[in-house]
Design an enzyme around this catalytic site. Structure first.
Site, short mmCIF file in Angstrom:
data_model
loop_
_atom_site.label_atom_id
_atom_site.label_comp_id
_atom_site.label_asym_id
_atom_site.label_seq_id
_atom_site.Cartn_x
_atom_site.Cartn_y
_atom_site.Cartn_z
N GLU A 1 10.10 16.05 14.79
CA GLU A 1 10.48 15.95 13.39
C GLU A 1 9.57 16.88 12.57
O GLU A 1 8.35 16.74 12.59
CB GLU A 1 10.31 14.50 12.91
CG GLU A 1 10.77 14.32 11.47
CD GLU A 1 10.60 12.90 10.96
OE1 GLU A 1 9.53 12.30 11.18
OE2 GLU A 1 11.54 12.38 10.34
N GLU B 1 10.67 1.43 9.79
CA GLU B 1 11.64 2.50 9.51
C GLU B 1 10.90 3.80 9.78
O GLU B 1 9.99 4.16 9.03
CB GLU B 1 12.09 2.46 8.05
CG GLU B 1 12.89 1.23 7.66
CD GLU B 1 14.31 1.27 8.16
OE1 GLU B 1 14.73 2.28 8.77
OE2 GLU B 1 15.01 0.27 7.97
N GLY C 1 3.80 4.23 13.23
CA GLY C 1 4.52 3.01 13.59
C GLY C 1 3.94 2.37 14.85
O GLY C 1 3.75 1.15 14.92
N LYS D 1 0.85 -1.19 0.00
CA LYS D 1 0.00 0.00 0.00
C LYS D 1 0.88 1.24 0.00
O LYS D 1 1.48 1.59 1.01
CB LYS D 1 -0.94 0.04 1.21
CG LYS D 1 -2.01 1.11 1.01
CD LYS D 1 -2.50 1.78 2.26
CE LYS D 1 -1.62 2.89 2.78
NZ LYS D 1 -1.61 4.14 2.00
N GLY E 1 7.48 5.11 7.67
CA GLY E 1 6.61 6.27 7.86
C GLY E 1 6.89 6.90 9.20
O GLY E 1 7.99 6.75 9.76
N SER E 2 5.89 7.56 9.74
CA SER E 2 6.10 8.33 10.96
C SER E 2 6.12 7.43 12.19
O SER E 2 5.54 6.34 12.19
CB SER E 2 5.00 9.37 11.10
OG SER E 2 3.75 8.72 11.17
N THR E 3 6.75 7.90 13.23
CA THR E 3 6.83 7.15 14.48
C THR E 3 5.43 6.95 15.07
O THR E 3 5.12 5.87 15.59
CB THR E 3 7.78 7.88 15.45
OG1 THR E 3 9.10 7.83 14.86
CG2 THR E 3 7.84 7.21 16.80
N CYS F 1 13.88 11.45 5.99
CA CYS F 1 14.04 10.96 7.35
C CYS F 1 15.45 11.17 7.88
O CYS F 1 15.67 11.14 9.08
CB CYS F 1 13.67 9.48 7.41
SG CYS F 1 14.57 8.49 6.20
#
Ligand code: NAP
Ligand code: MG
Length: 498
Positions: free
Chosen positions: A400, A269, A252, A194, A247-249, A303
C-alpha cells in the site's frame, strides 16, 4: 490569486493553546510536552497539541470508567442519547466553516473534497447513529424446557461493552472521529479517543462540541499524542474493554498483541490495495475518470484507493492514456484554493515514503506514463502518477503506497476465475470495482473477489448506512450500518424458570 481569507473563528481557534479533554476538563499533557502541528501545504507550524502519554491515558481511562460504571450515560433513556447525538450533528453544521478550514490546514485535503465530505458526512454519521439508541433490540427465544411441566422464559439483552479506546488515522480526520464516536455513543459506551498526531485538530473541535451538546463529562475523552506512547498505553490498558482502530495493517498487528493482556475486544479497519477492473464493453466515459478519481482522491491517502488498475487488452492503451490525461490535468495546490484537485501529502515522512515508491516503480521495470516526482514548491506535493506494464512481483503493486499512484496491469481473458485470481492476488481485501455493461459478469465476479465492498460501475462508494470493512489483512469487523453496533455491544442471555 490569493487564497480565500480564513474565517475569524478559524483564526481564533489557531491562536488558542490547544489542550486535551479529560473528564470534562481541558488539560495539558502531564509531562507538559507538546507536538508541533504542521500545515502540509506550507510546511509551517500552525500550533501545538499536548503530547499525551501513558499518564494521561490513565486519567482518561479512569474518567471513562467512572462515567460508564457510575455516570448517567449508559442508563440514560435511549431517546435522550439520540437527542444528544442529533444535537452534535447540528453543532457540527453550525461550525462547518471553521471545521472545514481547520481540516484543510491540518490535513491538506482540497476544499472541493473537504467542503462536501468533512462536515456533511460527519453530521450525517451522527444523525445515522442518533437513530439507533431507540432500536437496539434483544430477542425472546423459545427454548426446550429442562423437564416436562417446567416453563422457561429466555431473552437476550444488548448491553454496551464498556470503556472503548479509539485510535484514528490522519487521512480523513473528522470523518474517522465521527464514524468511531457514533456507534460507541449510540450504544452507551464511554470513550477515550486518540487521534493521529499529524492531524488532531478537528478531533479537538469535536470534543468542544460534545461538551456543548451536553454529553456528560467523562463520556468522551480526547488524548492527543503519539501512537507509540499514548496509543500503545490505551491499547494495553487493563481497564479498557474494547479497542477500535483504523490505520495501517502493521500497526493493527501491534494493537492486536497489546490487546491480548486483558483480551479486550478489537475491531480493525486497515489498509487496502484495491483492484479496479475494466472490461472492454465498459462505458469508458465513466470508467476512465472513475479510475483517476479513485487513485488520486485525497492524494491517494485513502484506504479505498484504486491502486491496482486491471484493464482488458483491447482497451488497455486507451484507458492508460485517459487516466494519465487526468493525472496531467489535475490542479495541484494548497487545499484552501477552491480550484485545487490534488493537495499535499500529510507530512515529510509520508513524502519520503511515497517518493521511495515513485523511484522503485521504474527500477523494477514499470513504465512511467504520468507524474512520478515531487512538485518543485514548498509543501509536500507529489504529482499524480500512473505506472503501466506493472506486475505482481513489483513493490508498487504489492504494498500500500498511500499516495496518488496507480499501477496498470493488462489482462486478456474472459475467464472470470482467472480475473478474480488476479484481483485476489494481494494480502488486502477492503474494496474493489468492476466496470462493464454486462451485469451478469459483474455480479458473478463481485461474488468471487475477496473484499468487504465491491463496486459495479462505481468504486469505493461507502455510505454510513451500509457495512464497511475488510477481508484478509484489511481488518476485523464491519463499521457503518447495523453491523457496526455489534462491535460495541455484548449479548446477555437471561433465563427464567417460571
Ligand atoms: P498508522 O500509522 O497505522 O496510524 C494510525 C493511528 O495509530 C495513529 O493514531 C497512530 O498514532 C496510531 N499508532 C501508531 N502506532 C501505534 C501503536 N504502537 N499503538 C497504538 N497506536 C498506534 O496509520 P496512518 O499512517 O495514520 O494511516 C494510514 C493507514 O490507515 C493506511 O494503511 C490506510 O489504509 C489505513 N486506513 C484504513 C482505513 C479503513 O477504513 N480501512 C481508513 C483510512 C486509513 P500517531 O498519531 O503517532 O500516528
Ligand atoms: Mg502515523
Amino acid at each position: 490569486m490569493p487564497l480565500p481569507a480564513l474565517s475569524p473563528d478559524t483564526t481564533d481557534f489557531l491562536a488558542e493553546k490547544h489542550l486535551m479533554l479529560i473528564d470534562g476538563k481541558w488539560v495539558p499533557a502531564a509531562s507538559g510536552k507538546t507536538i508541533d502541528i504542521v500545515n502540509p501545504a506550507t510546511e509551517e507550524v500552525i500550533g501545538t497539541v499536548p503530547a499525551g502519554d501513558a499518564a494521561d491515558i490513565d486519567k482518561a481511562v479512569a474518567a471513562a470508567r467512572k462515567a460508564f460504571d457510575t455516570g448517567p450515560w449508559p442508563k440514560m433513556p435511549p431517546s435522550e442519547r439520540a437527542r444528544l447525538l442529533w444535537k452534535l450533528a447540528d453543532l457540527l453544521e453550525q461550525n462547518a466553516q471553521q471545521i472545514t478550514e481547520v481540516e484543510i490546514l491540518d490535513n491538506g485535503m482540497p476544499l472541493n473534497h473537504a467542503g462536501r465530505m468533512a462536515v456533511p458526512l460527519a453530521a450525517n454519521m451522527c444523525r445515522y447513529y442518533a437513530g439507533w439508541p431507540t432500536k437496539i433490540l434483544g430477542d425472546t427465544i423459545p427454548v426446550d424446557p429442562p423437564m416436562p411441566g417446567v416453563e422457561v422464559l429466555t431473552y437476550t439483552r444488548k448491553e454496551p461493552v464498556g470503556v472503548v479506546g479509539q485510535i484514528t488515522p490522519w487521512n480523513y480526520p473528522l470523518g474517522m472521529v465521527a464514524m468511531k464516536l457514533g456507534p460507541a455513543l449510540a450504544t452507551g459506551c464511554t470513550v477515550v479517543l486518540k487521534p493521529a498526531e499529524q492531524a488532531p485538530l478537528t478531533a479537538l473541535i469535536v470534543a468542544e462540541l460534545v461538551q456543548e451538546a451536553g454529553i456528560p463529562d467523562g463520556v468522551v475523552n480526547v488524548v492527543t499524542g503519539y501512537g507509540e506512547t499514548a496509543g500503545a498505553a490505551l491499547t494495553a490498558h487493563p481497564d479498557v474493554d474494547k479497542v477500535a482502530f483504523t490505520g495501517s495493517t502493521d500497526v493493527g498487528r501491534i494493537i492486536l498483541r497489546a490487546a491480548a493482556g486483558n483480551l479486550k475486544k478489537v475491531s480493525l479497519e486497515l489498509g487496502g490495495k484495491s483492484p479496479f477492473i475494466i472490461f472492454p464493453d465498459a462505458d469508458l466515459e465513466r470508467a476512465i475518470p472513475g479510475a483517476a478519481f479513485s487513485a488520486f482522491f485525497l492524494q491517494g491517502q485513502n484506504c479505498m484507493c484504486g491502486s491496482r488498475l486491471f484493464v482488458h487488452k483491447q482497451i488497455f492503451d486507451k484507458v492508460v492514456e485517459g487516466v494519465a490525461g487526468f493525472a496531467k490535468m489535475m490542479k495541484i495546490g494548497p487545499g484552501l484554493d477552491p480550484e485545487t484537485n490534488i493537495g499535499p501529502l500529510i507530512s515529510s515522512e509520508q513524502l519520503s515514503r511515497v517518493s521511495g515508491f515513485l523511484a522503485a516503480g521504474p527500477k523494477e521495470g514499470a513504465t512511467l506514463v504520468a507524474g512520478g516526482k515531487r512538485v518543485d514548491r514548498k509543501g509536500y506535493f507529489v504529482e499524480p502518477t500512473v505506472f503501466a506494464n506493472t506486475n505482481r512481483e513489483m513493490k508498487v503493486v504489492r504494498e500500500e503506497i498511500f499516495g496518488p499512484v496507480t499501477c496498470a496491469q493488462m489482462f486478456d481473458t474472459d475467464d472470470l476465475d482467472a480475473v478474480a485470481k488476479l484481483a485476489n492476488d494481494t494480502a488486502f481485501g477492503l474494496v474493489g470495482s468492476i466496470w462493464t455493461k454486462n451485469l451478469a459478469i459483474a455480479h458473478k465476479l463481485a461474488a468471487r473477489i475477496k473484499a468487504g465492498t465491491m463496486g459495479i460501475n462505481t468504486h469505493g462508494m461507502a455510505d454510513i448506512n451500509a457495512p464497511f470493512g475488510g477481508y484478509k489483512q484489511s481488518g476485523w469487523g464491519r463499521e457503518f450500518g447495523k453491523e457496526s453496533l455489534d462491535l460495541y455491544l455484548e449479548t446477555k442471555t437471561v433465563v427464567q424458570h417460571m
